[in-house]
Write an enzyme that holds these catalytic residues in place. Structure first.
Site, PDB file in Angstrom:
ATOM      1  N   ARG A  45       0.816  -1.223   0.000  1.00 38.67           N
ATOM      2  CA  ARG A  45       0.000   0.000   0.000  1.00 38.67           C
ATOM      3  C   ARG A  45       0.842   1.262   0.000  1.00 38.67           C
ATOM      4  NH1 ARG A  45      -4.282   0.034   4.630  1.00 38.67           N
ATOM      5  NH2 ARG A  45      -2.438  -0.745   5.657  1.00 38.67           N
ATOM      6  N   LYS A 145      -6.094 -18.155   8.181  1.00 37.53           N
ATOM      7  CA  LYS A 145      -6.835 -18.189   9.433  1.00 37.53           C
ATOM      8  C   LYS A 145      -6.513 -16.933  10.242  1.00 37.53           C
ATOM      9  CE  LYS A 145      -5.040 -19.725  13.212  1.00 37.53           C
ATOM     10  NZ  LYS A 145      -3.948 -18.891  13.742  1.00 37.53           N
ATOM     11  N   HIS A 175      -1.686 -23.861   8.451  1.00 39.85           N
ATOM     12  CA  HIS A 175      -0.326 -24.278   8.103  1.00 39.85           C
ATOM     13  C   HIS A 175       0.096 -25.565   8.813  1.00 39.85           C
ATOM     14  CE1 HIS A 175       0.910 -22.138  11.802  1.00 39.85           C
ATOM     15  NE2 HIS A 175       2.025 -22.847  11.738  1.00 39.85           N
ATOM     16  N   GLU A 213       4.095 -23.446  23.273  1.00 45.13           N
ATOM     17  CA  GLU A 213       4.967 -22.428  22.681  1.00 45.13           C
ATOM     18  C   GLU A 213       5.682 -21.662  23.785  1.00 45.13           C
ATOM     19  OE1 GLU A 213       3.347 -20.474  18.955  1.00 45.13           O
ATOM     20  OE2 GLU A 213       1.578 -20.560  20.224  1.00 45.13           O
ATOM     21  N   HIS A 237      -5.729 -25.359  14.479  1.00 47.95           N
ATOM     22  CA  HIS A 237      -4.623 -26.328  14.501  1.00 47.95           C
ATOM     23  C   HIS A 237      -4.928 -27.565  15.357  1.00 47.95           C
ATOM     24  CE1 HIS A 237      -2.650 -23.070  12.607  1.00 47.95           C
ATOM     25  NE2 HIS A 237      -2.196 -22.454  13.670  1.00 47.95           N
ATOM     26  N   LYS A 335       0.845 -20.368  25.419  1.00 46.07           N
ATOM     27  CA  LYS A 335       2.007 -19.499  25.139  1.00 46.07           C
ATOM     28  C   LYS A 335       2.843 -19.412  26.412  1.00 46.07           C
ATOM     29  CE  LYS A 335       0.496 -17.217  21.174  1.00 46.07           C
ATOM     30  NZ  LYS A 335       1.126 -17.793  19.970  1.00 46.07           N
TER      31      LYS A 335
HETATM   32  C1  BG6 Z   1      -0.334 -19.432  14.306  1.00 45.19           C
HETATM   33  C2  BG6 Z   1      -0.819 -18.694  15.516  1.00 45.19           C
HETATM   34  O1  BG6 Z   1      -1.407 -19.891  13.546  1.00 45.19           O
HETATM   35  O2  BG6 Z   1       0.454 -20.543  14.724  1.00 45.19           O
HETATM   36  C3  BG6 Z   1       0.334 -18.244  16.373  1.00 45.19           C
HETATM   37  O3  BG6 Z   1      -1.573 -17.560  15.100  1.00 45.19           O
HETATM   38  C4  BG6 Z   1       1.239 -19.415  16.714  1.00 45.19           C
HETATM   39  O4  BG6 Z   1      -0.116 -17.626  17.566  1.00 45.19           O
HETATM   40  C5  BG6 Z   1       1.597 -20.189  15.456  1.00 45.19           C
HETATM   41  O5  BG6 Z   1       2.402 -18.911  17.346  1.00 45.19           O
HETATM   42  C6  BG6 Z   1       2.321 -21.473  15.817  1.00 45.19           C
HETATM   43  O6  BG6 Z   1       2.807 -22.079  14.657  1.00 45.19           O
HETATM   44  P1  BG6 Z   1       4.082 -23.025  14.683  1.00 45.19           P
HETATM   45  O7  BG6 Z   1       4.158 -23.581  13.313  1.00 45.19           O
HETATM   46  O8  BG6 Z   1       5.244 -22.175  15.061  1.00 45.19           O
HETATM   47  O9  BG6 Z   1       3.799 -24.061  15.747  1.00 45.19           O
END
Ligand code: BG6
Length: 485
Positions: A45, A145, A175, A213, A237, A335
């Site tokens: 942008r 997402k 993902h 995480e 996920h 987290k």
């Molecule tokens: C994302 C979340 O979809 O996945 C994040 O929005 C998260 O909050 C992330 O940290 C974790 O992905 P990965 O592949 O690092 O486990």
């Protein structure tokens, strides 16, 4: 064979594009997977950003790719594939026609529009693409997402996109499904009789799915505080992992068949509403603590305001069908946990009759432990006789299949895999609209019940394993959260 394609990234200067998407294409390039003539077209942008885009993305790539992956000469050659353009998605002006000329002039039939933007602009972006005549029969749209905030908003977004794209052309990305170890779950189950014959309520005691995480807000305060762990991780996920563990065998591995089986799992999840939410779920929020020897602030301090958003969730879920009758699925994600890992544990029932006396030592339940990240391995926990002892003594041992030992050059990049699949028009690893609806349908009542003050989050120390209440949830069933060392 993948033919050359045009890949437009709306939100091309955003964090996801810079950190994940463009570097993933670089990996594809280095791997010989990017057909010559392919064009990656990030939209920005800001004209200054367009001018400086290649430097910006190079910097981001240098930071996020592994040191051995970033080779200056390779990156320079890869830059030839990048065509940043200036475009304000919300404004229908001549820039859309310029993009049209660029796309129509390329000779590439396959087109992918990746909406790496907030969902609020999905609709206007699709509208402008349609009005400019850019949606061809071989065009696909990829959406990130979180798809919506609840059932109603997800439905609205899905309906808006559906005005312009047929369902078969809408690729909803999660993902986690692009992670090689996640896909391997299907091979593990459906290509190994040994496991598939031992995959039901008769043999399995319970299942645990964990995504832990160490990171906190990562500069996404406003998004995260509105979403929380339930919308950010569980709705997508965690539930997708649950589907892959619990689904029936599809008769073929086509997108339609796989997605239909996953959908049945979501539809069979026992609803959690009202009081059962209190009994079967735990919300947590991290307090100050320490991770890897470094102090980290509490969630609310990192956020800079008070908040009752959860950064941790634990759930006892059940799937009401005959395969999984009375088998609890313990799900958790958080987290600022002690370690980053994602893992699925299948714990088997004990032998029906114990022939070894108690004095022979503790037996452990058999477990199949599938580590998705950061290491990628499959472990079987079993009991053997301790050969170091004369008298009969039992001892747990671990069989370990480590992917890196067998696949030396194995490099997992979920985004690379998924974007190339979108370019190939293979939707197997993308989510169907009905799955999104079913997942929200299960999640919504839980979030609704959480609005009651009695369900305020429990605090947990950053750098620990989550709130005490989550331990109590599983311990009340005589079980424990499991971590393989
Ligand atoms: C994302 C979340 O979809 O996945 C994040 O929005 C998260 O909050 C992330 O940290 C974790 O992905 P990965 O592949 O690092 O486990």
């Amino acid at each position: 064979m993948l033919e050359a394609f045009d890949f437009v990234i709306f939100g091309g200067a955003g964090d996801l594009a810079l950190r994940k998407l463009v570097p993933a294409f670089y990996r594809a390039y280095r791997n010989g997977e990017l057909p010559k003539g392919t064009r990656i077209i990030p939209t920005c942008r800001n004209t200054d950003v367009v001018r400086d885009y290649k430097n910006k993305v190079r910097e981001a790539a240098q930071k996020h790719l592994r040191a051995d992956e970033f080779v200056d000469a390779d990156w320079q050659a890869f830059e030839e594939y990048i065509f940043p353009i200036f475009l304000d998605i919300a404004k229908k002006d001549e820039k859309w026609d310029e993009m049209g000329a660029l796309l129509n002039g390329s000779g590439n039939a396959q087109r992918v529009f990746y909406l790496s933007t907030p969902p609020s602009v999905f609709s206007v972006c699709s509208k402008h693409l349609s009005e400019t005549g850019l949606i061809t029969p071989t065009s696909r749209v990829v959406v990130e997402k979180p798809l919506g905030y609840d059932s109603a908003s997800a439905e609205e977004i899905n309906s808006q996109i559906a005005e312009y794209f047929d369902e078969s052309c809408i690729f909803r990305i999660d993902h986690y499904l692009g992670k090689e170890t996640v896909q391997n779950l299907l091979a593990l189950r459906f290509a190994n009789g040994m496991f598939e014959h031992l995959w039901d309520a008769k043999t399995i005691d319970h299942v645990q799915i964990t995504i832990a995480e160490t990171v906190g807000l990562e500069g996404r305060a406003s998004f995260y505080n509105d979403a929380g762990a339930m919308r950010d991780m569980v709705q997508n996920h965690i539930l997708q992992l649950l589907c892959l563990v619990a689904m029936e065998s599809p008769n073929r591995l086509t997108a339609d068949r796989v997605r239909a089986e996953k959908l049945k799992v979501l539809e069979n999840l026992r609803p959690l509403t009202g009081n059962s939410v209190k009994i079967n779920t735990v919300r947590g929020q991290f307090a100050a603590g320490e991770i890897n020897g470094k102090p980290v602030p509490a969630y609310q301090e990192e956020l800079g305001s008070t908040s009752s958003t959860e950064t941790y969730v634990a759930i006892r879920a059940h799937i009401d069908n005959s395969r999984w009758a009375n088998v609890p699925f313990y799900l958790r994600t958080g987290k600022r946990m002690k370690q980053r890992f994602a893992e699925i544990v299948i714990q088997y029932k004990d032998v029906a009759h114990r022939v070894y006396p108690e004095a022979a030592g503790k037996t452990v339940p058999n477990r199949l432990v599938i580590r998705l990240q950061p290491e990628e391995n499959i472990k079987i926990v079993m009991t053997t006789r301790n050969l170091e002892k004369q008298e009969t003594e039992l001892r747990p041992v671990v069989l370990n299949f480590n992917f890196a030992d067998t696949y030396k050059d194995f490099q997992s990049d979920a985004y690379k895999r998924l974007m190339l699949d979108a370019a190939k028009n293979d939707a197997s690893l993308f989510i169907h609209r009905a799955e999104v609806a079913a997942a929200w349908g299960w999640v919504d009542p839980i979030i609704e019940a959480w609005a009651r003050p009695e369900n305020n989050p429990h605090f947990y120390r950053a750098g620990g394993w989550g709130p005490q209440a989550a331990d109590e949830l599983i311990q009340s069933d005589g079980r424990n959260w499991f971590v393989v060392d």
